[in-house]
Write a protein that holds these residues in place. Structure first.
Motif, mmCIF file in Angstrom:
data_model
loop_
_atom_site.group_PDB
_atom_site.id
_atom_site.type_symbol
_atom_site.label_atom_id
_atom_site.label_comp_id
_atom_site.label_asym_id
_atom_site.label_seq_id
_atom_site.Cartn_x
_atom_site.Cartn_y
_atom_site.Cartn_z
ATOM 1 N N LEU A 445 -8.808 -1.190 -2.378
ATOM 2 C CA LEU A 445 -8.974 0.155 -2.918
ATOM 3 C C LEU A 445 -7.733 1.009 -2.644
ATOM 4 N N ILE A 446 -7.232 0.929 -1.432
ATOM 5 C CA ILE A 446 -6.091 1.778 -1.086
ATOM 6 C C ILE A 446 -4.828 1.294 -1.810
ATOM 7 N N MET A 447 -4.753 -0.013 -2.052
ATOM 8 C CA MET A 447 -3.610 -0.532 -2.810
ATOM 9 C C MET A 447 -3.614 0.028 -4.224
ATOM 10 N N GLY A 448 -4.790 0.418 -4.694
ATOM 11 C CA GLY A 448 -4.911 1.004 -6.029
ATOM 12 C C GLY A 448 -4.042 2.230 -6.203
ATOM 13 N N PHE A 449 -3.758 2.953 -5.134
ATOM 14 C CA PHE A 449 -2.877 4.113 -5.229
ATOM 15 C C PHE A 449 -1.474 3.697 -5.642
ATOM 16 N N GLY A 450 -1.111 2.460 -5.343
ATOM 17 C CA GLY A 450 0.200 1.964 -5.749
ATOM 18 C C GLY A 450 0.131 1.410 -7.150
ATOM 19 N N SER A 479 -5.922 6.676 -8.183
ATOM 20 C CA SER A 479 -4.868 6.917 -9.151
ATOM 21 C C SER A 479 -3.558 6.205 -8.819
ATOM 22 N N CYS A 480 -3.080 5.348 -9.722
ATOM 23 C CA CYS A 480 -1.885 4.553 -9.443
ATOM 24 C C CYS A 480 -0.612 5.349 -9.689
ATOM 25 N N SER A 481 0.524 4.774 -9.335
ATOM 26 C CA SER A 481 1.778 5.523 -9.408
ATOM 27 C C SER A 481 2.148 5.870 -10.849
ATOM 28 N N ALA A 482 1.671 5.091 -11.830
ATOM 29 C CA ALA A 482 2.000 5.388 -13.226
ATOM 30 C C ALA A 482 1.227 6.599 -13.735
#
Lengths: 786, 78
Positions: A445-450, A479-482
């Motif tokens: 889940l936290i990787m999803g921010f990337g 929310s991802c970086s894009a």
């Protein structure tokens, strides 16, 4: 070629051994139907080449996890010539539990007793010859890490693989053995391969075997009534597990003599006392999972991972104003090629941003070169645009994300291999259990921010299929970086045009909204469509160790290949399609647009096929605040939302292109100058002016983008990661969630009293689910299916 | 004295007497070496009080209090 399967517990050094034996010949595939990695390679240093298949790391051959089912199916169906069973010598008892089950199969087994170097260091002694005699198959002491004794191991494997071997069991003295023996004879008469293994599993109540041999199972049920054990009564599963461990401690692990691990410590009174020595791993763990600081340390580690990958101001020099005071020194470098690569006005860049800048610089250079080349060859303008803006831009937009995705992967693999990830799950399980997932779900889940793509791949560590599906579905809400450019551009436009709030706070608020939507969605799914028992959380906490560089690199290379292959095809095709739709009118007239110069043709993007489609679907978004109410230019939001389904970078890119259209209607010079502070905000502001969209409408637009289909590359990843047939529902889930969430933001934001309608509806749904679930209790979980 | 595993104090030792429960959880416990006769030491609790970290058969295992309730231990009286 000799086929050998490599089997063993997780954290037993299996991957290291596999890498040492196969080197560069290894390649990764998938086991049919599941997303557990299947690694294969060739060992070439022996007198014969050996094909080695790396089975998943398992603790047992019981049928409850997909990994265990894969391993046993492989051995039963494919009948390898030999099994190398890697056993961690420092953790003998639990490792040999799997060994006792492997020995029951009709396949030659060679035991690779790993980490013998650690044993020597601890001054522990093991009687290898004695162990070999007790077990009855060759035992070779090795060190996978130091590549010691691997030749001896493989010579033994090559020799032993030529031998016919019948399964043997250590359960001969067990109370269940008469039943096992009887069934085995029956199965052997049917010429069944590994009849002993099947018979024992049947006695263990194994669901796969029960389905295969219902007649024999009746016999088990009848006979077990006659067994009376003082502790277990007639529970054969418990009797057998107990018998295995008892036998192992008595006959196998007794071959290990441990040194006393005592050290002399001065106590308070100055006397020397002997105390048990703590290992380094224990000492590290005392700090990292400390009751008070554990969570704080974790947050700090996470911050550094993200900062090193995505941070634009590495040492916060710019934020501290250091850049202006150092102005003179940097002035020397400014104007040179270093500017923009190593640092920007925003400060010194993190390694992630640095690599990304390098890649973008390189790909821009190629595009420029190709464009010039084609023009000088006399190609048509549309052909140049097609190759450069459609084809190359598509490929390069994917490539530009590769450095950061790989860096994120590298950090997370490091944390995983070092043993820290297991501790993170340990620390956070208490919180995440409340949402219906285990602590292990936190990492993906936290990787999803990337980026959603590595995040979805990371769900492989989750225990149950339902937990995985639920997690994969809510990953995009982190929310991802894009998606960040959409947030900052929209927030900047709101602040400048309407003069309300603070752009950073709006952005942060949107991030939190995403998390809250994710939690609601998780709770909803785990109580309705993905209902099931909370998966058990029974996990080994492996000793900490420094990850092997070679393993990390092999891992990274696999990921890079996987990502490029998956993302390329899909992004490339979609990009070409979008370019085509926005560059031509329905009557095939080419729309020529040059950045900085505007439209060179009489037709503009407003006349494109894309715009026509946008106008048709525009009414769909009316309840979300960016539909029909926005008038003739309103389709830009509809198109932005649709192109965003392909890749979120498209949203602001589409706005920039459409901004040129709108600029003919609204004079950009009338816009507030503060817009310059926010990247992309002026394009959004033009759209806002031209359409008259209100603040809740813009917020709803952001929410829609955050919670809908994240991008085609992520869809492709979800497809590969999830069971067949789940993808359809997952896409439907994203569309419905984004529609409901965005309309709620718009309606409540515009007419506050609608909040009560939503609350009443939510209460109704909760009550309904509660009573429905009470009437339909969950069935206990059965065997894993593939 | 018999207690369940979730009641063990930090650094306290106990010997497993029985493992209750059913299905996946119980099988998993068996596979991980949580069987009668094994010696268990409670190493620590997670920062939020649950799950537990125990040492069993010379390695570290984590499990939730809910799962630990199924494991019955014999501990020395004090």
């Amino acid at each position: 070629m000799i086929r050998v399967a490599l089997a063993g517990n997780p954290n037993s050094g299996k991957t290291t051994l596999f890498n040492s034996l196969t080197g560069s010949t290894a390649h990764v595939g998938n086991w049919p139907g599941v997303t557990v990695d299947k690694k294969e390679g060739t060992y070439k240093k022996g007198k014969e080449p050996v094909n080695i298949i790396d089975l998943p790391g398992i603790y047992s051959l019981s049928p409850y996890t997909p990994e265990e089912v894969i391993a046993r199916n492989y051995i039963i169906d494919e009948r390898p010539d030999c099994i190398i069973n890697i056993v961690d010598a420092t953790n003998l008892e639990r490792n040999l539990y799997l060994t006792t089950q492997l020995l029951e199969m009709d396949v030659p087994v060679v035991i690779a007793l790993n980490m013998i170097d650690v044993l020597d260091k601890n001054k522990d002694k093991i009687d290898i010859k004695g162990l070999e005699k007790e077990i009855g198959v060759p035992v070779v002491a090795i060190s996978a890490l130091k590549e010691e004794n691997l030749t001896t191991l493989m010579d033994e494997v090559i020799n032993f693989s030529k031998v016919e071997r019948k399964g043997t069991t250590i359960l001969k003295k067990c109370k269940a053995y008469p039943i096992i023996e009887h069934i085995q004879k029956q199965l052997e008469d049917d010429n069944l391969f590994s009849s002993l293994f099947h018979a024992i599993k049947l006695a263990e109540n194994d669901e796969i075997e029960i389905k295969m041999h219902p007649k024999q199972y009746e016999y088990v049920l009848k006979e077990k009534e006659n067994i009376k054990d003082p502790i277990f009564e007639n529970d054969l599963e418990a009797i057998i597990a107990d018998a295995r461990y008892k036998y192992i401690s008595k006959h196998f692990s007794s071959k290990l003599t441990k040194s006393d691990r005592l050290e002399e410590i001065k106590d308070k009174n100055g006397n020397f006392v002997k105390k048990e020595k703590r290992s380094i791993s224990d000492r590290i763990d005392r700090v990292l999972t400390n009751r008070v600081f554990g969570i704080l340390i974790f947050v700090v580690i996470l911050f550094f991972v993200f900062h090193l990958t995505f941070g634009e101001d590495l040492f916060y020099l710019s934020a501290m104003g250091a850049f202006s005071s150092l102005g003179d020194e940097f002035a020397l470098a400014s104007g040179t090629t270093f500017e923009g690569i190593l640092f920007s006005s925003g400060g010194i860049q993190s390694p992630g941003v640095f690599l990304q800048t390098v890649v973008i610089g390189f790909t821009d250079w190629i595009t420029e070169l190709v464009s010039q080349g084609l023009t000088s060859l006399g190609a048509y303008n549309w052909a140049v645009a097609f190759i450069c803006d459609g084809l190359l831009a598509g490929i390069f937009s994917v490539l530009s994300f590769l450095p950061q995705i790989l860096l994120l992967f590298l950090f997370f693999s490091f944390l995983e291999d070092s043993g820290y990830m297991a501790r993170v799950a340990f620390i956070l399980d208490r919180i995440f259990r409340k949402f219906g997932v285990s602590g292990r779900a936190f990492m993906p889940l936290i990787m999803g921010f990337g980026c959603s793509i590595p995040a979805m791949t990371n769900t492989r560590t989750l225990a149950t299929e339902k937990e995985r599906i639920a997690t994969v579905r809510v990953i995009p809400f982190f929310s991802c970086s894009a998606k960040l450019p959409i947030l900052t551009a929209c927030a900047g436009a709101i602040v400048s045009l309407f003069g309300v709030g603070n752009a950073d706070l709006i952005t942060l608020g949107m991030y939190f909204s995403g998390i809250i939507i994710a939690i609601i969605a998780l709770l909803f799914m785990r109580n309705t469509t993905l209902r099931g028992e909370t998966p058990p959380f029974i996990m080994e906490l492996p000793a900490y160790h420094l990850p092997q560089f070679k393993s990390l690199m092999i891992h990274l290379w696999d990921k890079a290949k996987h990502f490029i292959k998956k993302a390329f095809t899909i992004i490339l095709i979609s990009n070409i399609l979008i370019w085509f739709l926005q560059s031509f009118t329905p009557s095939w007239q080419y729309i020529e647009y040059v950045e900085g110069e505007g439209f060179l043709t009489s037709v503009t993007t407003n006349d494109s096929i894309l715009a026509q489609i946008g106008m048709i679907i525009q009414p769909l978004f009316t309840p979300l605040g960016f539909g029909s109410q926005l008038g003739s230019f309103g389709w830009v939001f509809a198109v932005g939302a649709i192109t965003g389904l392909i890749a979120k970078e498209n949203v602001i890119a589409t706005f920039a292109m459409l901004g040129a259209v709108v600029a003919n209607v609204i004079d950009p010079s009338t816009l507030p100058g503060s817009l310059e502070l926010y990247e992309g905000a002026s394009d959004v502001a033009l759209m806002i002016q031209a359409t008259g969209i209100n603040i809740p409408g813009i917020i709803a637009f952001i929410v829609f983008n955050m919670t809908t289909i994240p991008c085609f590359a992520a869809v492709a990843t979800a497809k590969a990661e999830l069971k067949k047939g789940t993808l359809k529902n997952t896409i439907a889930f994203w569309l419905i969630t984004s529609y409901i969430a965005a309309s709620a933001f718009y309606l409540i934001g515009t007419w506050w009293w609608t909040l009560f309608i939503y609350l009443a509806l939510a209460a109704g749904v909760i009550v309904f689910i509660y009573f429905y679930n009470k009437k339909h209790p969950i069935k206990p979980q059965g065997a894993a299916t593939i | 004295m018999q207690i369940t595993l979730d009641k063990l104090k930090i650094n306290q030792k106990g010997t497993i007497v029985a493992v209750k429960g059913q299905g996946v959880t119980r099988r998993r416990l068996f596979d991980m070496g949580v069987t009668p006769g094994a010696l268990v030491t409670l190493i620590k609790l997670a920062p939020l009080g649950d799950p537990l970290e125990i040492n069993i058969r010379n390695y570290e295992l984590t499990l939730r209090k809910d799962e630990a309730k199924n494991v019955i231990l014999e501990v020395e009286d004090n």
